[in-house]
Structures are given as C-alpha cells and as structure tokens.
Design an enzyme around this catalytic site. Structure first.
Site, PDB file in Angstrom:
ATOM      1  N   SER A 156       2.248  -2.998  -6.955  1.00 37.29           N
ATOM      2  CA  SER A 156       1.901  -2.973  -5.529  1.00 37.29           C
ATOM      3  C   SER A 156       0.525  -2.374  -5.284  1.00 37.29           C
ATOM      4  O   SER A 156       0.214  -1.275  -5.759  1.00 37.29           O
ATOM      5  CB  SER A 156       2.952  -2.126  -4.806  1.00 37.29           C
ATOM      6  OG  SER A 156       2.453  -1.627  -3.585  1.00 37.29           O
ATOM      7  N   GLY A 157      -0.266  -3.057  -4.486  1.00 35.07           N
ATOM      8  CA  GLY A 157      -1.575  -2.519  -4.108  1.00 35.07           C
ATOM      9  C   GLY A 157      -1.441  -1.258  -3.271  1.00 35.07           C
ATOM     10  O   GLY A 157      -2.176  -0.282  -3.469  1.00 35.07           O
ATOM     11  N   LEU A 158      -0.475  -1.273  -2.354  1.00 34.21           N
ATOM     12  CA  LEU A 158      -0.239  -0.090  -1.518  1.00 34.21           C
ATOM     13  C   LEU A 158       0.140   1.105  -2.384  1.00 34.21           C
ATOM     14  O   LEU A 158      -0.384   2.205  -2.222  1.00 34.21           O
ATOM     15  CB  LEU A 158       0.875  -0.383  -0.500  1.00 34.21           C
ATOM     16  CG  LEU A 158       1.365   0.810   0.318  1.00 34.21           C
ATOM     17  CD1 LEU A 158       0.272   1.312   1.257  1.00 34.21           C
ATOM     18  CD2 LEU A 158       2.618   0.447   1.110  1.00 34.21           C
ATOM     19  N   ASP A 189      -4.908   1.668   1.380  1.00 29.58           N
ATOM     20  CA  ASP A 189      -4.725   0.290   0.898  1.00 29.58           C
ATOM     21  C   ASP A 189      -5.766  -0.623   1.559  1.00 29.58           C
ATOM     22  O   ASP A 189      -5.437  -1.596   2.214  1.00 29.58           O
ATOM     23  CB  ASP A 189      -3.285  -0.156   1.240  1.00 29.58           C
ATOM     24  CG  ASP A 189      -2.918  -1.503   0.636  1.00 29.58           C
ATOM     25  OD1 ASP A 189      -3.596  -1.945  -0.309  1.00 29.58           O
ATOM     26  OD2 ASP A 189      -1.942  -2.106   1.125  1.00 29.58           O
ATOM     27  N   ASP A 198      -0.330  -7.376  -7.431  1.00 27.48           N
ATOM     28  CA  ASP A 198      -0.801  -7.574  -6.064  1.00 27.48           C
ATOM     29  C   ASP A 198      -2.332  -7.612  -6.132  1.00 27.48           C
ATOM     30  O   ASP A 198      -2.976  -6.569  -6.219  1.00 27.48           O
ATOM     31  CB  ASP A 198      -0.309  -6.390  -5.223  1.00 27.48           C
ATOM     32  CG  ASP A 198      -0.765  -6.458  -3.786  1.00 27.48           C
ATOM     33  OD1 ASP A 198      -1.501  -7.403  -3.421  1.00 27.48           O
ATOM     34  OD2 ASP A 198      -0.380  -5.553  -3.024  1.00 27.48           O
ATOM     35  N   ASP A 208      -4.367  -8.487  -3.847  1.00 26.19           N
ATOM     36  CA  ASP A 208      -4.973  -8.441  -2.507  1.00 26.19           C
ATOM     37  C   ASP A 208      -5.623  -9.798  -2.184  1.00 26.19           C
ATOM     38  O   ASP A 208      -4.997 -10.821  -2.323  1.00 26.19           O
ATOM     39  CB  ASP A 208      -5.958  -7.268  -2.400  1.00 26.19           C
ATOM     40  CG  ASP A 208      -5.246  -5.911  -2.451  1.00 26.19           C
ATOM     41  OD1 ASP A 208      -4.035  -5.867  -2.181  1.00 26.19           O
ATOM     42  OD2 ASP A 208      -5.905  -4.907  -2.770  1.00 26.19           O
ATOM     43  N   GLU A 241      -3.670 -13.002  -1.304  1.00 29.26           N
ATOM     44  CA  GLU A 241      -3.329 -13.197   0.115  1.00 29.26           C
ATOM     45  C   GLU A 241      -4.509 -13.748   0.899  1.00 29.26           C
ATOM     46  O   GLU A 241      -5.674 -13.481   0.567  1.00 29.26           O
ATOM     47  CB  GLU A 241      -2.819 -11.875   0.724  1.00 29.26           C
ATOM     48  CG  GLU A 241      -3.840 -10.765   0.791  1.00 29.26           C
ATOM     49  CD  GLU A 241      -3.200  -9.388   1.012  1.00 29.26           C
ATOM     50  OE1 GLU A 241      -2.252  -9.024   0.280  1.00 29.26           O
ATOM     51  OE2 GLU A 241      -3.670  -8.665   1.910  1.00 29.26           O
ATOM     52  N   LYS A 248      -9.432  -5.787   2.388  1.00 28.38           N
ATOM     53  CA  LYS A 248      -8.170  -6.041   3.097  1.00 28.38           C
ATOM     54  C   LYS A 248      -7.669  -4.774   3.801  1.00 28.38           C
ATOM     55  O   LYS A 248      -8.146  -3.663   3.539  1.00 28.38           O
ATOM     56  CB  LYS A 248      -7.110  -6.611   2.150  1.00 28.38           C
ATOM     57  CG  LYS A 248      -6.709  -5.756   0.947  1.00 28.38           C
ATOM     58  CD  LYS A 248      -5.767  -4.589   1.203  1.00 28.38           C
ATOM     59  CE  LYS A 248      -4.474  -4.918   1.880  1.00 28.38           C
ATOM     60  NZ  LYS A 248      -3.464  -5.571   1.063  1.00 28.38           N
ATOM     61  N   ASN A 263      -3.713  -3.115   4.969  1.00 30.95           N
ATOM     62  CA  ASN A 263      -2.281  -3.314   4.759  1.00 30.95           C
ATOM     63  C   ASN A 263      -1.686  -4.119   5.914  1.00 30.95           C
ATOM     64  O   ASN A 263      -2.081  -3.974   7.061  1.00 30.95           O
ATOM     65  CB  ASN A 263      -1.564  -1.973   4.608  1.00 30.95           C
ATOM     66  CG  ASN A 263      -0.104  -2.168   4.229  1.00 30.95           C
ATOM     67  OD1 ASN A 263       0.775  -2.212   5.082  1.00 30.95           O
ATOM     68  ND2 ASN A 263       0.155  -2.326   2.946  1.00 30.95           N
ATOM     69  N   SER A 264      -0.722  -4.965   5.577  1.00 32.00           N
ATOM     70  CA  SER A 264      -0.136  -5.900   6.550  1.00 32.00           C
ATOM     71  C   SER A 264       0.560  -5.205   7.712  1.00 32.00           C
ATOM     72  O   SER A 264       0.738  -5.796   8.775  1.00 32.00           O
ATOM     73  CB  SER A 264       0.884  -6.789   5.849  1.00 32.00           C
ATOM     74  OG  SER A 264       0.279  -7.473   4.791  1.00 32.00           O
ATOM     75  N   ARG A 284      -0.104 -15.945  -1.045  1.00 34.97           N
ATOM     76  CA  ARG A 284       0.594 -15.230   0.029  1.00 34.97           C
ATOM     77  C   ARG A 284      -0.065 -15.546   1.360  1.00 34.97           C
ATOM     78  O   ARG A 284      -1.278 -15.363   1.495  1.00 34.97           O
ATOM     79  CB  ARG A 284       0.521 -13.740  -0.271  1.00 34.97           C
ATOM     80  CG  ARG A 284       0.767 -12.816   0.910  1.00 34.97           C
ATOM     81  CD  ARG A 284       0.930 -11.407   0.382  1.00 34.97           C
ATOM     82  NE  ARG A 284       0.773 -10.391   1.386  1.00 34.97           N
ATOM     83  CZ  ARG A 284       0.877  -9.083   1.115  1.00 34.97           C
ATOM     84  NH1 ARG A 284       1.133  -8.676  -0.127  1.00 34.97           N
ATOM     85  NH2 ARG A 284       0.721  -8.192   2.062  1.00 34.97           N
ATOM     86  N   HIS A 333       5.064 -13.591   4.079  1.00 32.61           N
ATOM     87  CA  HIS A 333       5.240 -12.193   4.461  1.00 32.61           C
ATOM     88  C   HIS A 333       5.563 -12.104   5.948  1.00 32.61           C
ATOM     89  O   HIS A 333       5.084 -12.907   6.745  1.00 32.61           O
ATOM     90  CB  HIS A 333       4.001 -11.368   4.117  1.00 32.61           C
ATOM     91  CG  HIS A 333       4.281  -9.907   3.919  1.00 32.61           C
ATOM     92  ND1 HIS A 333       5.563  -9.385   3.875  1.00 32.61           N
ATOM     93  CD2 HIS A 333       3.461  -8.843   3.745  1.00 32.61           C
ATOM     94  CE1 HIS A 333       5.502  -8.075   3.690  1.00 32.61           C
ATOM     95  NE2 HIS A 333       4.234  -7.719   3.611  1.00 32.61           N
TER      96      HIS A 333
HETATM   97  C1  SPV Z   1       2.039  -4.114  -1.419  1.00 35.38           C
HETATM   98  O1  SPV Z   1       3.074  -3.652  -1.930  1.00 35.38           O
HETATM   99  O2  SPV Z   1       0.924  -3.624  -1.579  1.00 35.38           O
HETATM  100  C2  SPV Z   1       2.117  -5.295  -0.572  1.00 35.38           C
HETATM  101  C3  SPV Z   1       3.307  -5.507   0.239  1.00 35.38           C
HETATM  102  O3  SPV Z   1       1.162  -6.021  -0.507  1.00 35.38           O
HETATM  103  S1  SPV Z   1       2.944  -4.896   1.803  1.00 35.38           S
HETATM  104  O4  SPV Z   1       2.666  -3.486   1.703  1.00 35.38           O
HETATM  105  O5  SPV Z   1       4.129  -5.204   2.584  1.00 35.38           O
HETATM  106  O6  SPV Z   1       1.795  -5.600   2.356  1.00 35.38           O
HETATM  107 MG    MG Z   2      -0.575  -5.109  -1.031  1.00 35.52          MG
END
Ligand code: SPV
Ligand code: MG
Length: 294
Positions: free
Chosen positions: A46-48, A58, A85, A87, A114, A120, A122-123, A158, A189
């Site tokens: 996971s990027g986060l 993130d 991930d 990004d 994505e 980027k 975070n979503s 994504r 997502h």
């Molecule tokens: C991550 O885990 O970094 C993701 C999922 O990209 S989210 O945090 O939901 O964007």
């Molecule tokens: Mg991410």
C-alpha cells in the site's frame, strides 16, 4: 513449465482464478513476513501504508526509488507475490515503463496504476480530484504492457472515476479503455459506506476482465456478497499499518506512564520471536558452515 511458480504467475493465478482472492496490506519486510505467516497468498504494498510507516503523507512525498527500496526488503522477506500500489506511475508513460522494469528486477509480481496526476493525493481526501486524460492514461498502460519482460507481470488499472464524482458511465468507459490498452485487471475504487456502487459496476462490467475492490469504507459488507458478485480480488488495504499504530501507541503510552517495562512485557512478543521471524536459526547454521571452527 517451471516447477516453481514465479511470483508474477502466482499473482496472475490469484487475479484470474474463479475463486475470490485476497491481498493483505504490508508496508515493510516485517509486515510482509507476518502477512505470509497469517496464511495470505498475496500482498498489497500500500502506498498509504508505506508512506505512513515512513512518517510522510500519501502525496508522493516518498520518492519512487525510496519506495522501491522498501519493496526490495518486502520481496526479500516474503515469498508471496506482491502487487505494488504504483500510484499514478510517478509521471507519464516513460516513468511507468521505467517503474515496471525496476519492479520486475526486484521480484515484484505486479503494479496498480491509478488514473490521476502526479503528485497524487489519497482517495479519501477532498472531493472531485482531477483525473488523468483518458487517452494519456491509456498511453501509460500501453507503455507499461509493452515494457514487461515477463508476460505474467500483472498491470492493474485503477479508476478513480466514482471517487472523484464522475459517475458510473464514466467509470465503465474508463475501465473499458484501460482493459483495451492492456491492463490485466481493473480496480474500481469507491469511498461509499456500502458496496452498492461497486456492485452496480460489476453487473454492468459483465466479466470483461478481473475486477479488484478495496472495501476500506464499506467494511461492513459480508465477504460472501463480493464472492457472489464475481469479483476477482479483495484488497485489505491498510490494516497491518493501522494495527501497528494502535499497538505502538498503547505500548509507548504505557511505558511512558509507568516509567517501567514490567506491565507491558507480557503484552508484546518476546525478543526470541523477533529472532525467529528474521531467521536467526539460519544464521547459526551458516556460521557453522562458513566461519572458522573455534
Ligand atoms: C493504498 O492502500 O494506498 C490505496 C488504497 O491506494 S486507498 O488508500 O484506499 O486509496
Ligand atoms: Mg494508494
């Protein structure tokens, strides 16, 4: 046919098999090992979580090569296939193909890219984040697909169309274009509290290629619903990192309060467990083999 399945082949199997697959988040070598020992068949890098574990946002604050170094420790620590991930791919088509070359060299099984812009966000932050131009993003995917040296390396596209409020038709249009551009799977997502919109997407998608979901906000949906809907893969996206925050905070606060280790000792793993996880037995064996006898 190689006797040992490669990691890209293992990830491809998880994504394409009829049974629902699960990828569990990890963010460093230790969490990658813990995820493997828990019985998971694949890892979501996971990027986060990698960002948070480095203490940064993130927002691509960690550079892509700093992330690559973390991924190398994860791939060394675990034998599982790792879906990274990636990004936005850290730039344009050229950054994506260089990223994929380097990921392949580090033993990574696949990457998720994505449809947003570098750097980027975070979503789950803000509303109406700008999406990449669809044609430009397809170029990133095509360049990625063309740059694979292992055809089993998986590229997951994504779309953030639902998250950024662009609607179901746009999400489907984008997913379709990304599939045609060479993505092996699509990730839809959503930040809704229920699975309603990913289930609608899935119905209208009609099985064109594997679909991956990240039920972080719709965590109350029973997994059986995902199974029946025919999703390929569920990503549990950030839960070892969040669990670590809980445990580290409780431990640090308790030791600070008590000015003693005594109360916490039984609540944390013994040091011997750290030696086991990191494979000290093997070091002992190798020492007998390679160090001069005393
Ligand atoms: C991550 O885990 O970094 C993701 C999922 O990209 S989210 O945090 O939901 O964007
Ligand atoms: Mg991410």
């Amino acid at each position: 046919q190689p006797s040992v399945e490669s990691r890209p082949a293992a990830l491809k199997r998880l994504l394409t098999q009829p049974e629902l697959a699960f990828l569990m988040e990890a963010h460093n070598g230790l969490s990658a090992k813990i995820v493997e020992e828990a019985g998971f068949e694949g890892i979501w890098a996971s990027g986060l979580s990698i960002s948070a574990s480095l203490g940064v946002r993130d927002n691509n604050e960690a550079s892509w090569t700093q992330t690559l170094d973390v991924l190398e420790f994860m791939a060394d620590a675990s034998s599982l296939p790792i879906l990274v991930d990636g990004d936005t791919g850290y730039g344009n088509f050229n950054n994506v193909r260089r990223l994929i070359r380097k990921l392949e060299q580090r033993g990574i099984a696949g990457v998720c890219i994505e449809d947003k812009l570098f750097p980027k966000m975070n979503s789950f932050l803000g509303e109406g984040q700008e999406l990449a131009d669809i044609v430009e993003f397809c170029g990133r995917l095509r360049a990625g697909a063309d740059s694979k040296t292992d055809p089993d390396f998986q590229i997951v596209a994504r779309t953030e169309a639902l998250i950024s409020g662009q609607g179901m038709d746009e999400a489907l249009r984008r997913a379709e274009a990304y599939h045609a551009a060479g993505a092996d799977a699509v990730l839809i997502h959503s930040k809704q509290k229920t699975a309603a919109e990913v289930l609608t997407f899935m119905e209208r998608w009609d099985g064109r290629c594997p679909v991956v979901i990240v039920p972080t906000t719709y965590h109350a949906t029973p997994t059986e619903i995902f199974r029946q809907a025919g999703f390929s893969t569920v990503i549990w996206a950030n839960h070892t990192m969040r669990a670590a925050v809980t445990a580290m905070r409780e431990t640090a606060e308790r030791i600070q309060r008590d000015q003693s280790l005594h109360a916490i000792e039984g609540a944390v793993v013994p040091v011997s467990e750290i030696f086991r996880i990191t494979g000290n037995d093997e070091y002992e064996e190798a020492s007998r083999l390679y160090l001069p006898a005393e």
